[in-house]
Structures are given as C-alpha cells and as structure tokens.
Design a protein around this motif. Structure first.
Motif, PDB file in Angstrom:
ATOM      1  N   ASP A  55     100.606 -39.801  -7.539  1.00  0.00           N
ATOM      2  CA  ASP A  55      99.859 -41.043  -7.753  1.00  0.00           C
ATOM      3  C   ASP A  55      99.573 -41.282  -9.236  1.00  0.00           C
ATOM      4  OD1 ASP A  55      99.844 -41.692  -5.081  1.00  0.00           O
ATOM      5  OD2 ASP A  55      97.920 -40.747  -4.677  1.00  0.00           O
ATOM      6  N   THR A  56      98.940 -40.330  -9.877  1.00  0.00           N
ATOM      7  CA  THR A  56      98.651 -40.422 -11.312  1.00  0.00           C
ATOM      8  C   THR A  56      98.892 -39.058 -11.940  1.00  0.00           C
ATOM      9  OG1 THR A  56      97.037 -42.229 -11.201  1.00  0.00           O
ATOM     10  CG2 THR A  56      96.807 -40.707 -13.032  1.00  0.00           C
ATOM     11  N   LEU A  57      99.513 -39.051 -13.128  1.00  0.00           N
ATOM     12  CA  LEU A  57      99.768 -37.802 -13.835  1.00  0.00           C
ATOM     13  C   LEU A  57      99.297 -37.950 -15.279  1.00  0.00           C
ATOM     14  CD1 LEU A  57     100.976 -34.956 -13.877  1.00  0.00           C
ATOM     15  CD2 LEU A  57     103.182 -35.982 -14.465  1.00  0.00           C
ATOM     16  N   LEU A  58      98.439 -37.046 -15.707  1.00  0.00           N
ATOM     17  CA  LEU A  58      97.889 -37.068 -17.050  1.00  0.00           C
ATOM     18  C   LEU A  58      98.111 -35.724 -17.731  1.00  0.00           C
ATOM     19  CD1 LEU A  58      94.410 -38.609 -16.146  1.00  0.00           C
ATOM     20  CD2 LEU A  58      96.337 -39.862 -17.114  1.00  0.00           C
ATOM     21  N   ARG A  59      98.421 -35.768 -19.011  1.00  0.00           N
ATOM     22  CA  ARG A  59      98.407 -34.551 -19.823  1.00  0.00           C
ATOM     23  C   ARG A  59      97.072 -34.514 -20.549  1.00  0.00           C
ATOM     24  NH1 ARG A  59     102.389 -31.662 -24.168  1.00  0.00           N
ATOM     25  NH2 ARG A  59     100.751 -30.709 -25.417  1.00  0.00           N
ATOM     26  N   ILE A  60      96.340 -33.405 -20.396  1.00  0.00           N
ATOM     27  CA  ILE A  60      95.019 -33.273 -21.004  1.00  0.00           C
ATOM     28  C   ILE A  60      95.051 -32.152 -22.025  1.00  0.00           C
ATOM     29  CG2 ILE A  60      92.597 -32.705 -20.574  1.00  0.00           C
ATOM     30  CD1 ILE A  60      92.801 -34.121 -17.936  1.00  0.00           C
ATOM     31  N   ASP A  61      94.672 -32.486 -23.258  1.00  0.00           N
ATOM     32  CA  ASP A  61      94.518 -31.506 -24.323  1.00  0.00           C
ATOM     33  C   ASP A  61      93.021 -31.284 -24.514  1.00  0.00           C
ATOM     34  OD1 ASP A  61      97.329 -31.375 -24.877  1.00  0.00           O
ATOM     35  OD2 ASP A  61      97.146 -33.310 -25.874  1.00  0.00           O
ATOM     36  N   ALA A  62      92.563 -30.091 -24.189  1.00  0.00           N
ATOM     37  CA  ALA A  62      91.134 -29.801 -24.202  1.00  0.00           C
ATOM     38  C   ALA A  62      90.676 -29.324 -25.578  1.00  0.00           C
ATOM     39  CB  ALA A  62      90.809 -28.751 -23.140  1.00  0.00           C
ATOM     40  N   ALA A  63      89.348 -29.329 -25.763  1.00  0.00           N
ATOM     41  CA  ALA A  63      88.765 -28.992 -27.058  1.00  0.00           C
ATOM     42  C   ALA A  63      89.085 -27.563 -27.473  1.00  0.00           C
ATOM     43  CB  ALA A  63      87.254 -29.197 -26.998  1.00  0.00           C
ATOM     44  N   GLU A  64      89.211 -26.658 -26.492  1.00  0.00           N
ATOM     45  CA  GLU A  64      89.480 -25.260 -26.808  1.00  0.00           C
ATOM     46  C   GLU A  64      90.943 -25.007 -27.139  1.00  0.00           C
ATOM     47  OE1 GLU A  64      87.621 -26.347 -24.515  1.00  0.00           O
ATOM     48  OE2 GLU A  64      85.665 -25.402 -24.739  1.00  0.00           O
ATOM     49  N   GLY A  65      91.763 -26.043 -27.179  1.00  0.00           N
ATOM     50  CA  GLY A  65      93.174 -25.875 -27.512  1.00  0.00           C
ATOM     51  C   GLY A  65      94.078 -25.731 -26.304  1.00  0.00           C
ATOM     52  N   GLU A  66      93.507 -25.640 -25.116  1.00  0.00           N
ATOM     53  CA  GLU A  66      94.312 -25.520 -23.907  1.00  0.00           C
ATOM     54  C   GLU A  66      94.833 -26.895 -23.490  1.00  0.00           C
ATOM     55  OE1 GLU A  66      93.928 -23.974 -19.257  1.00  0.00           O
ATOM     56  OE2 GLU A  66      92.142 -24.306 -20.464  1.00  0.00           O
ATOM     57  N   SER A  67      96.085 -26.938 -23.036  1.00  0.00           N
ATOM     58  CA  SER A  67      96.664 -28.174 -22.511  1.00  0.00           C
ATOM     59  C   SER A  67      97.107 -27.927 -21.074  1.00  0.00           C
ATOM     60  CB  SER A  67      97.863 -28.611 -23.354  1.00  0.00           C
ATOM     61  OG  SER A  67      97.471 -28.905 -24.675  1.00  0.00           O
TER      62      SER A  67
END
Length: 316
Positions: A55-67
């Motif tokens: 349905d929806t796909l997002l790439r998330i880059d978090a503050a701690e450097g994890e994606s």
C-alpha cells in the motif's frame, strides 16, 4: 476492489510519516524520530505476471543513523492469504534494497487487529524457516483524542485516531475534537485531513456525523459531501462555480507539490550517498512533473553510481 477507507488508512503515513514514530512512542516502543523520509515505489512485481503491490512504502532515515523501510498495509478484515503476501513483501524488499524492512498493519476493528498482530511462522514444524511479526495499529492501541488542544498539536495522529475509532460509541466526541482542531491549521492542510477522515470512515455511521460537522465549513472539503455541494453550486450560479474552481486549483497544486517533493527526495538520496549531481541532471529532475517517471528515478537513485544513470530505465 480497493475501498476509499482502505486508501485513507495508509495515506496518512504519506502525508506525515512522522506519525509512525509518534504513535509508537506513546506505546513505549523505541522508534526514533525520522530525520529524512523518502516515498518509495510500491510495485513489488517480479518478471512473472503476478502483480504484488504494497500500500505505502517509505524509506526512513532515523536520527541515530539507522535506515529502514516502512511498509504500511491497511487491512479491513481477516484474510488467510495475507500473511503469505506480507512475508513475500518483506523478503523482496530486503533482497532489493538491502535495508531492514518493517511491516505496519493498520486496522479499524479490534478482531482484525488481533488477528493481524499474530506472529506467523513459515516452514516445517520441526524447523521453522521464517517468522513474520507485524506491528499493528488499531482501536486497541491508537490513542483517543477528545481534547481539541491535543488534537490540534498532532493533526495526523488525531486523524488516524478518528478513523481507527470510527466504530467507537464515543466517535462523535472524537470527530468533534478533530473538526475543531482543523480550524487551527491552514486551509490546504485542513482539506487533506478532512478528506482522509471521510474516506477512512467509509460507510460507518460516524461518517454521517463527520459530514454534518463539515457542513459548517466546506471551503476545503472535497469528498462525498463536496461532490454534492458542487452539484448544488451549479444550480445556484457562477459565483459558487468560481469558488469550486479555486478548490480544484488547490488540488492541482497539491499534485505539483508531490512531484516537487519526490524530486527533492531523489536529489537528497543521491547527496547522502555521495553521488555528484550535475546542474543538468538537477534541472531535469526538478522540472519533471510525471510522478511515475519520478518514482522510477527514485528507485534508481538508491543504487546508481553516476547521477546520469538515473534516466536509463525511462529512456529504454
């Protein structure tokens, strides 16, 4: 056929991906606030003629450097075939992008949410091969917003609350708080979340409560209610028609905004990967208004070694 309610349940995360982290913080789950979010292509089809689309796909880059990848699926009822599809999605995404995938399932009733949250083990009983563990949002854990100030502080989460609690006996109070909160934001934002609310409520009795609330101010509303008012406006005269034209102009502007946002995501991904972008490539990306083409370039931006290679898939 995909329902409008189904669409609204995952589109909220496209409008404000940060609602994911904020929701799970209230549940005590340690997901960091995103610092960058990219809308990804949702087509997971292989060469074989079998269409698979998340349905929806997002790439998330978090503050701690994890994606990581966030796949959002809206589920309206129990479906025995879904766990197999979800397992395919997760395996395919990991193989394609080499990023850890996370499955989020949104539900509007507690029984479906309970079913969706079950861990699914795939493989022989003597040696399970794969374990699928979705995160689930539904009436059992999405907070209820009946306070106007609280709803105004987080419109996307308040909208998700209104949709997931559409069958709640207290739905009227939840919707009144959201309606009042929408009066505190700009008209374009209010239009988006007012529409998502009506679409998400679908045929639930609370949908009529929402339409009645929105009848007070429909300058930004454009779902079933606004369709009816547009017909009435044609009978009233030219002045009303011009007002509706302005609303449609804002909708077109919204589509242009999506294209601009996707172009920015492409350039940001290339920059984060250290790929040099020439002025010619930059102009071509930002001047494109075709969302399908931009989605293809977005996919390419994750793997290309040179920025000019972005365009190969669309020029073949």
């Amino acid at each position: 056929m995909v329902s409008s309610s189904h669409e609204a349940m995952h589109r909220i995360f496209q409008e404000d991906p940060g609602v994911f982290a904020r929701t799970f913080r209230t549940l005590g789950l340690p997901f960091p606030e995103p610092v960058a979010v990219s809308l990804m292509p949702t087509d997971l089809t292989e060469i074989q003629p079998l269409e698979r689309r998340v349905d929806t796909l997002l790439r998330i880059d978090a503050a701690e450097g994890e994606s990581y990848l966030l796949a959002v699926e809206a589920q309206g009822k129990k479906d025995r075939g879904k766990p197999g599809s979800w397992a395919y999605y997760m395996a395919h995404l990991y193989a394609k992008y080499r990023l850890p995938p996370l499955l989020l399932v949104t539900c509007q009733d507690s029984s479906t949410a309970e079913w969706a949250a079950e861990t699914v083990v795939i493989g022989p009983a003597a040696w399970p091969t794969l374990s699928l563990r979705p995160l689930v949002l539904g009436p059992h854990n999405v907070p209820v917003f009946t306070d106007v100030d609280a709803a105004a502080r987080d419109i996307p989460l308040a909208t998700l609350s209104a949709i997931t609690h559409g069958k709640n006996p207290n739905a009227g109070a939840i919707l009144k708080a959201l309606a009042a909160a929408l009066q505190t934001v700009d008209e374009d934002t209010a239009m988006i979340f007012a529409e998502l609310t009506e679409l998400g409520l679908g045929s639930a009795p609370a949908a009529q409560i929402w339409r009645d609330l929105m009848a007070v101010d429909l300058s930004f509303f454009r779902s079933e209610t606004s369709q009816r008012l547009r017909s009435e406006a044609k009978a009233i005269g030219r002045a009303e028609g011009q007002a509706i034209g302005r609303v449609e102009g804002r909708v077109e502007g919204r589509a242009e905004g999506r294209a601009e946002g996707r172009a920015e995501d492409i350039l940001r991904i290339l920059s984060k990967r250290g790929v040099e972008v020439s002025e010619q490539v930059r102009r071509r990306v930002v001047s494109c208004s075709d969302l399908d083409v931009l989605s293809a370039w977005l996919d390419q931006s994750l793997t290309v070694e040179a920025a000019e290679d972005l365009f190969g898939a669309t020029e073949a």
